[in-house]
Design a protein around this motif. Structure first.
Motif, PDB file in Angstrom:
ATOM      1  N   ALA A   2       9.556  82.360 -65.057  1.00 56.41           N
ATOM      2  CA  ALA A   2       8.227  81.549 -64.651  1.00 56.41           C
ATOM      3  C   ALA A   2       6.872  82.413 -65.037  1.00 56.41           C
ATOM      4  O   ALA A   2       6.554  83.532 -65.398  1.00 56.41           O
ATOM      5  CB  ALA A   2       7.861  81.221 -63.782  1.00 56.41           C
ATOM      6  N   ASP A  26       3.836  78.238 -64.880  1.00 54.27           N
ATOM      7  CA  ASP A  26       4.000  77.920 -66.236  1.00 54.27           C
ATOM      8  C   ASP A  26       5.109  76.207 -65.964  1.00 54.27           C
ATOM      9  O   ASP A  26       5.327  75.537 -66.989  1.00 54.27           O
ATOM     10  CB  ASP A  26       4.416  78.391 -67.844  1.00 54.27           C
ATOM     11  CG  ASP A  26       5.896  79.240 -67.533  1.00 54.27           C
ATOM     12  OD1 ASP A  26       5.994  79.595 -68.101  1.00 54.27           O
ATOM     13  OD2 ASP A  26       6.230  79.229 -66.232  1.00 54.27           O
ATOM     14  N   SER A  27       5.381  76.179 -64.650  1.00 54.88           N
ATOM     15  CA  SER A  27       6.368  75.448 -64.412  1.00 54.88           C
ATOM     16  C   SER A  27       6.374  74.277 -63.248  1.00 54.88           C
ATOM     17  O   SER A  27       5.993  75.356 -61.881  1.00 54.88           O
ATOM     18  CB  SER A  27       7.795  75.486 -64.771  1.00 54.88           C
ATOM     19  OG  SER A  27       8.078  76.778 -64.159  1.00 54.88           O
ATOM     20  N   GLN A  28       6.750  73.794 -62.238  1.00 57.90           N
ATOM     21  CA  GLN A  28       6.698  72.919 -61.448  1.00 57.90           C
ATOM     22  C   GLN A  28       6.892  73.953 -59.826  1.00 57.90           C
ATOM     23  O   GLN A  28       8.637  74.518 -60.610  1.00 57.90           O
ATOM     24  CB  GLN A  28       6.617  71.694 -61.378  1.00 57.90           C
ATOM     25  CG  GLN A  28       5.969  70.594 -61.978  1.00 57.90           C
ATOM     26  CD  GLN A  28       6.389  69.469 -62.238  1.00 57.90           C
ATOM     27  OE1 GLN A  28       7.454  68.912 -61.338  1.00 57.90           O
ATOM     28  NE2 GLN A  28       5.007  68.437 -62.458  1.00 57.90           N
ATOM     29  N   VAL A  29       7.511  74.566 -59.647  1.00 60.82           N
ATOM     30  CA  VAL A  29       7.076  75.078 -57.822  1.00 60.82           C
ATOM     31  C   VAL A  29       6.872  74.253 -57.064  1.00 60.82           C
ATOM     32  O   VAL A  29       6.149  74.387 -56.476  1.00 60.82           O
ATOM     33  CB  VAL A  29       7.142  77.080 -58.097  1.00 60.82           C
ATOM     34  CG1 VAL A  29       7.319  77.151 -59.643  1.00 60.82           C
ATOM     35  CG2 VAL A  29       5.260  77.073 -58.186  1.00 60.82           C
ATOM     36  N   THR A  74       2.025  73.260 -59.554  1.00 60.26           N
ATOM     37  CA  THR A  74       1.394  74.578 -60.983  1.00 60.26           C
ATOM     38  C   THR A  74       0.736  75.551 -60.401  1.00 60.26           C
ATOM     39  O   THR A  74       0.099  76.000 -61.511  1.00 60.26           O
ATOM     40  CB  THR A  74       1.708  73.825 -62.089  1.00 60.26           C
ATOM     41  OG1 THR A  74      -0.090  72.542 -62.364  1.00 60.26           O
ATOM     42  CG2 THR A  74       2.683  73.253 -62.743  1.00 60.26           C
ATOM     43  N   GLY A  97      11.290  82.054 -59.447  1.00 64.74           N
ATOM     44  CA  GLY A  97      11.926  82.124 -61.021  1.00 64.74           C
ATOM     45  C   GLY A  97      13.216  81.166 -60.708  1.00 64.74           C
ATOM     46  O   GLY A  97      13.571  80.768 -62.899  1.00 64.74           O
TER      47      GLY A  97
END
Lengths: 113, 113
Positions: A2, A26-29, A74, A97
């Motif tokens: 991530a 930069d990504s869905q978590v 995000t 990540g």
């Protein structure tokens, strides 16, 4: 892995004021985390920011002092409220990540005068 | 004392030498992660070792884990001046369910050219 960004990278604030720190992944978590690192010290977890529910605070940290928002998967913000010189620290956000690894943002260095 | 205690607190070596840092912890863990921090900046993830693993390698890094002694070591071989940083171990005690990390106090490594 991530990629996590934070804004601002640093700030100098007057006591009694508040600062909001932004964290972008930069990504869905599902979960994001906020840590504090006092000068010369290690990292201490402030709270877990969950999307769609209240943040979960660790012992010694309260929502009135460190309100957290998590409007989507995000993004999160941490506000340091009614600041005093003791709040001078680096504030870092993190997110998973993959494979249980945690990735960290570059940190926000806060100085309170 | 704190979960995840590193020793030594500070280590100074010459370029080309190996550096070994140790970490001890108190409770059962899901995994242990090592991070590097350059001069108060963000944390860089180095390596993750799971509780059922004993040794892992990544480039010039070698990490060992002894769950019976609740300890881990990070070996950096053929050190370079660019390895100068603080190194932290962090334990995940969650069983993989919430990714919360508990950090040790860190080892400040100085590699002299």
């Amino acid at each position: 892995s991530a990629v996590i960004s934070q804004k601002p990278s640093r700030d100098i604030c007057q006591r009694g004021t508040s600062l909001t720190i932004q964290c972008q992944v930069d990504s869905q978590v599902t979960m994001m985390f906020w840590y504090r690192q006092q000068p010369g010290q290690s990292l201490t977890l402030i709270a877990t920011a969950n999307q769609g529910s209240e943040a979960t605070y660790e012992s010694g940290f309260v929502i009135d002092k460190f309100p957290i928002s998590r409007p989507n998967l995000t993004f999160s913000t941490l506000t340091v409220s009614n600041m005093s010189p003791e709040d001078s620290s680096i504030y870092l956000c993190s997110g998973p990540g993959g494979g249980d690894t945690q990735y960290f943002g570059p940190g926000t260095r806060l100085t309170v005068l | 004392s704190q979960q995840g205690e590193e020793d030594p607190q500070a280590l100074s070596i010459q370029e080309g030498e190996n550096a070994t840092m140790n970490c001890s912890y108190k409770t059962s863990i899901n995994n242990l992660q090592w991070y590097r921090q350059n001069s108060g900046r963000g944390l860089v993830h180095l390596i993750l070792i799971r509780s059922n693993e004993r040794e892992k390698h990544s480039g010039r890094l070698r990490v060992t884990l002894d769950t019976s002694k609740k300890s881990s070591s990070l070996l950096i071989t053929a050190s370079r001046a660019a390895d100068t940083a603080s190194y932290f171990c962090a334990t995940d005690q969650s069983g993989g369910s919430n990714y919360k990390l508990t950090f040790g106090k860190g080892t400040l490594l100085t590699v002299n050219p």
